[in-house]
Motif scaffolding. Structure first.
Motif, PDB file in Angstrom:
ATOM      1  N   ARG A 136       0.771  -1.442  -0.110  1.00  0.00           N
ATOM      2  CA  ARG A 136      -0.039   0.024  -0.020  1.00  0.00           C
ATOM      3  C   ARG A 136       0.750   1.242  -0.020  1.00  0.00           C
ATOM      4  NH1 ARG A 136      -5.079  -1.768   0.632  1.00  0.00           N
ATOM      5  NH2 ARG A 136      -5.834   0.300   0.631  1.00  0.00           N
ATOM      6  N   HIS A 137       0.245   2.537  -0.558  1.00  0.00           N
ATOM      7  CA  HIS A 137       0.955   3.907  -0.387  1.00  0.00           C
ATOM      8  C   HIS A 137       0.022   4.676  -0.189  1.00  0.00           C
ATOM      9  CE1 HIS A 137       1.426   7.588  -2.902  1.00  0.00           C
ATOM     10  NE2 HIS A 137       2.629   7.400  -2.209  1.00  0.00           N
ATOM     11  N   HIS A 138       0.624   5.712   0.819  1.00  0.00           N
ATOM     12  CA  HIS A 138      -0.209   6.857   1.110  1.00  0.00           C
ATOM     13  C   HIS A 138       0.611   8.008   1.091  1.00  0.00           C
ATOM     14  CE1 HIS A 138      -3.117   9.075   3.256  1.00  0.00           C
ATOM     15  NE2 HIS A 138      -2.416   9.696   3.871  1.00  0.00           N
ATOM     16  N   PRO A 139       0.263   9.248   0.453  1.00  0.00           N
ATOM     17  CA  PRO A 139       0.914  10.394   0.538  1.00  0.00           C
ATOM     18  C   PRO A 139       0.354  11.435   1.714  1.00  0.00           C
ATOM     19  CG  PRO A 139      -0.787  10.551  -1.095  1.00  0.00           C
ATOM     20  CD  PRO A 139      -0.764   9.269  -0.412  1.00  0.00           C
ATOM     21  N   SER A 140       1.344  12.011   2.374  1.00  0.00           N
ATOM     22  CA  SER A 140       0.708  12.950   3.136  1.00  0.00           C
ATOM     23  C   SER A 140       1.892  14.202   3.243  1.00  0.00           C
ATOM     24  CB  SER A 140       0.874  12.533   4.685  1.00  0.00           C
ATOM     25  OG  SER A 140       0.291  13.305   5.825  1.00  0.00           O
ATOM     26  N   ARG A 141       1.633  15.398   4.221  1.00  0.00           N
ATOM     27  CA  ARG A 141       2.595  16.317   4.181  1.00  0.00           C
ATOM     28  C   ARG A 141       2.886  16.323   5.745  1.00  0.00           C
ATOM     29  NH1 ARG A 141       3.207  19.706  -0.126  1.00  0.00           N
ATOM     30  NH2 ARG A 141       1.969  19.240  -1.916  1.00  0.00           N
TER      31      ARG A 141
END
Length: 908
Positions: A136-141
């Motif tokens: 799985r992949h998830h982007p955040s800041r």
């Protein structure tokens, strides 16, 4: 969650009790230094560690940064007593104002060992394997990181995933390579590549690079030992590296297949649409069937490529090796060790890139951290970072056992975060400025350690080695049978050294009667190996044959055959190959047949002509004949030496005798005594022209002298004797060999003038002895080192095998090891060889002349900075007596501090 002492930069705090605790730490450090070696003292100037978590139960910290002003540390809450995964993570943010108080956040990837990538826009990309084996992949800041909601909403990019790696390119594209352990909608089990060009919103259909059903066995949860003695057992790994800029970008993928004991790589220059044929970088071979390469990693930096991997060998030995390339992988250098100064493979390993400088390896060996730099040509010495091993918690005065470290370079500063593996369980961060690594290199030892083999039992009777045309070293060693109880029996084992590391050991002859000694190994022009030894019940000479291909197998060797008549003891034997003939010299030491004999074979040792008599000891008035040796000069003449001794109870060996043959051994000159004295051992070497070198060790008073004499006319006359080395104490292990140019290589274990035993290395060339780079040994005294043997291979490499002490185990015991080391020799040009021959025929120049003075206790030889590995007994320049004295002083100071503290408390 409240936390003490977080705000501000890396702080410094002291108190009287802290001083005492620190002194105690120094005491423990000094005492431990006397028990183990270390690399160069290159510790950086580390700030005092800062406790980020102050909560306990914290593990697996990660640094997430793309800006020197603002970055973040994430860590997991350790598993509870049931072993279930906790979905909470700790988080602390570094800003220009200091560190924020840590807080707990609930994250979908807590405890799942995710990989974090930060792109140029400031997005944080997290990739992980979920409990159901989906990738799985998830982007955040960073602005959203303190909120649990900011970490949810992941996308599935792979199924049945066993292992993965991810990388970003300069256009913020995400590249992922993963191993699938089962058949999915994308295909069968194997290695796959996928890419996202829109920050993870969508992904390309995975492209299969490699197929193997062996990956199926790795699906499901895997429990790893957090502190393994040797690297983890076989489990697949994968690596991806982005090479070059956008215009000529290459994606390099590499992986291993532990079940097949192979490592592979492939590349793409069109963003992963098409891939080059898979290349097997290394795999097993019949000479090293138990060597298993794994964990292949590619490192690109500026115009240089490095690929490095581990070779796990039988017995748990492990070597981290590498190759370099300056032409984008079209050609590669020879396989060499990354850490020749350290034993084993690192438990933690990360490559960091200094923006305008070297590659920096952050490596941990048994919880000791080292930094190693690459300058485009070579690896530096390991720089031990003792500050990253343990320190004192200023709040509790407990020791912090600093482990599970993670490192990043941020704005020219090396930042390290780790966890307390002891009682505290907190997350600690520290940093050190990175300055020039130029002084990390210095003068490095030219010796390369090829590996070692633990020896059980430790009583090795004999050792012999040769090299084949491919520079593989073949060796035989003998020792007492492990199961010998009533009858005394021996075992002969085959071992060796090649690019993959050490070979074996493999037993080839077991339950041999008696004590097997005087092993000699030779090779014919067709790759056949012949082994001779003395032993058996009556001490007869015995031999056996095989081919190089079948040497590791006991079934490949012929049944041992008695060479001399049943019941007739033999000494020697000595083997010599000329262009088309093999010679065997041996001695019958006693009784009416005593003397020296020569046998010959023209079919590679399959059959032998009847022996010719070289020396009749009965008529020659020699009561006991021992130590025969054979050499040839370039004109084809044969030359033999032996020692004459008194019968047991007398003075022992009293002379070296010599004879020569000018007709291929059919007749011999009258024996003549050329050296008198108490002879311990002797060697005869044939050089250019009619040059002969005689080297021997004798005993005078309480000294052992290694001496040399030279004949320039084929043994008709001999020069005055000259002294090479004199030592006191035990008989020194010595080895000597001559190369194809006529250089004599001499090696002897010695301690005088050094802080620890050395393998002293000298060469005879151009009429004089010259000092070469010696090898510090992992031993406390010279008598711990034995069985030194040497050979020069066809690649002009001097290879030495010796028996010496290994590392101390948990009970502080040491197991002897057979160690292989090598050094490239400078081979003279044809003109230099011709000039040397002319020099040898000139005036007498046999006096010992050194390019550099011999070492004395006041002016020791320039030491070879061979770094002792973790677990060694001491560093090359550490005197245990001095350490103990200092420790006593520190302990006394500690007692004073404690007393003062108690008085201070009573007064207050």
């Amino acid at each position: 969650m409240a936390q003490k002492g977080i705000k501000g930069s890396f702080g410094k705090k002291s108190s009287l009790m802290l001083t005492g605790a620190i002194m105690l730490a120094i005491l423990i450090s000094l005492l431990s230094t006397s028990l183990k070696g270390f690399a160069q003292d290159g510790g950086l100037e580390w700030d005092d560690p800062l406790n980020l978590s102050a909560s306990g139960g914290s593990v697996n910290p990660h640094i997430i940064a793309n800006d020197e002003e603002v970055f973040m540390v994430l860590w997991d809450y350790s598993a509870d007593v049931t072993g279930s995964r906790d979905a909470r993570s700790g988080l602390s943010l570094k800003t220009p104002d200091g560190w924020s108080e840590s807080k707990w956040v609930s994250l979908p990837f807590s405890g799942l060992n995710p990989e974090y990538l930060v792109d140029e826009t400031g997005r944080i990309h997290v990739v992980w394997i979920e409990d159901d084996d989906t990738l799985r992949h998830h982007p955040s800041r960073l602005s959203n990181c303190s909120s649990t909601a900011g970490w949810y909403g992941s996308r599935n990019i792979g199924s049945a995933v066993v292992a993965f790696d991810a990388a970003l390119d300069e256009k913020n594209r995400i590249h992922v390579v993963f191993i699938s352990g089962d058949e999915t909608v994308w295909g069968p089990a194997g290695v796959y590549y996928t890419r996202s060009s829109n920050y993870g919103s969508s992904w390309t259909i995975p492209v299969r690079l490699f197929e193997s059903n062996y990956f199926q066995q790795y699906l499901g949860p895997v429990q790893f030992d957090p502190n393994p003695i040797s690297p983890e057992p076989a489990y697949p790994s994968v690596d991806i590296e982005i090479i070059g800029s956008e215009e000529d970008q290459i994606i390099a993928a590499s992986w291993d297949n532990p079940s097949l004991k192979r490592i592979y790589e492939s590349g793409s220059n069109d963003l992963g649409i098409n891939w080059d044929p898979v290349i097997e970088v290394q795999g097993p071979n019949e000479r090293s069937p138990y060597a298993s390469p794994r964990m292949l990693l590619t490192i690109s930096h500026q115009d240089e490529l490095i690929r490095t991997w581990q070779i796990l060998e039988s017995g748990g030995n492990c070597t981290q090796v590498y190759q370099s390339s300056s032409d984008l992988g079209n050609t590669w250098s020879q396989v060499q060790s990354v850490f020749p100064d350290l034993d084993g493979c690192p438990n933690e390993f990360k490559a960091l890139k200094i923006p305008v400088g070297d590659i920096l390896l952050f490596a941990t060996f048994q919880n000791q951290t080292y930094l190693v730099a690459w300058n485009g040509t070579e690896w530096s010495y390991p720089q031990g970072q003792q500050a990253l091993t343990y320190f004192v918690d200023p709040e509790t005065y407990n020791f912090v056992d600093y482990g599970c470290r993670s490192a990043e370079i941020i704005d020219g500063t090396l930042v390290v975060v780790g966890c307390d593996q002891g009682e505290g369980g907190d997350i600690w961060i520290t940093r050190a400025p990175l300055e020039s690594t130029e002084d990390w290199y210095g003068r490095r030892s030219d010796w390369i350690e090829g590996g070692s083999i633990p020896l059980e039992p430790d009583d090795i009777y004999s050792l012999s080695l040769i090299s084949d045309e491919t520079n593989v070293i073949h060796s035989l060693m003998s020792h007492k049978s492990d199961d010998a109880v009533d009858a005394f029996t021996s075992v002969i084992e085959y071992t060796g050294w090649e690019d993959n590391g050490v070979i074996g050991p493999f037993p080839i002859h077991t339950n041999l009667p008696g004590m097997t000694r005087d092993l000699e190994l030779s090779m014919d022009n067709q790759g056949g190996l012949s082994a001779f030894w003395s032993g058996s019940q009556a001490g007869e000479i015995t031999y056996s044959r095989t081919s190089i291909k079948e040497a590791p197998s006991s079934t490949g060797w012929s049944e041992p055959v008695k060479f001399n008549p049943e019941g007739t003891p033999g000494r020697g034997p000595g083997l010599l190959w000329t262009d088309d003939q093999q010679f065997l010299v041996y001695a019958i030491p006693a009784n009416e047949d005593r003397g020296v004999y020569l046998a010959s074979s023209i079919d590679g040792g399959q059959t032998w002509e009847p022996s010719d008599e070289v020396f009749n000891a009965v008529t020659g008035d020699c009561s006991l004949v021992e130590a025969p040796a054979l050499a040839s000069t370039r004109n084809g003449d044969l030359h033999a030496i032996w020692t004459c001794s008194t019968l047991p109870g007398g003075v022992g060996p009293f002379e070296i005798a010599y004879a020569r043959s000018e007709d291929n051994g059919k007749s011999w000159s009258p024996a003549e005594s050329i050296i008198e004295g108490s002879i311990i051992s002797s060697w005869l070497l044939g050089g250019p022209g009619q040059t002969l070198h005689l080297i021997w060790v004798d005993h005078l008073s309480d000294q052992y002298r290694t001496r040399h004499s030279l004949s320039r006319d084929g043994g008709h006359t001999w020069s005055d004797t000259s002294n090479i080395i004199t030592v006191e104490g035990e008989i020194p292990p010595v080895a000597t060999v001559i190369d194809r140019a006529g250089q004599v290589h001499f090696l002897q274990v010695e301690e005088q003038g050094f802080s620890s035993p050395q393998l002293r290395y000298m060469t005879w060339w151009d009429g004089k002895w010259s000092e070469r780079t010696g090898l510090p040994l992992r031993a406390e005294s010279p008598d711990e080192v034995s069985m030194v043997r040497a050979v020069v291979d066809s690649g002009d490499r001097l290879v030495v095998a010796y028996v010496g002490p290994g590392l101390r185990d948990s009970s502080m015991e040491r197991t002897p090891e057979l160690v292989y080391v090598g050094i490239l020799i400078g081979m003279p040009t044809s003109a230099e060889i011709e000039a040397s021959i002319t020099s040898e025929l000139g005036d007498d120049r046999s006096e010992v002349s050194m390019e550099t003075p011999l070492p004395t206790s006041a002016a020791p030889l320039q030491p070879t900075p061979k770094i002792f590995s973790e677990g060694s007994d001491r560093a090359p320049n550490t005197n245990p007596v001095n350490v103990v004295v200092i420790a006593i002083v520190v302990l006394s100071a500690l007692i004073v501090v404690v007393v003062m503290t108690i008085r201070h408390r009573r007064m207050t």
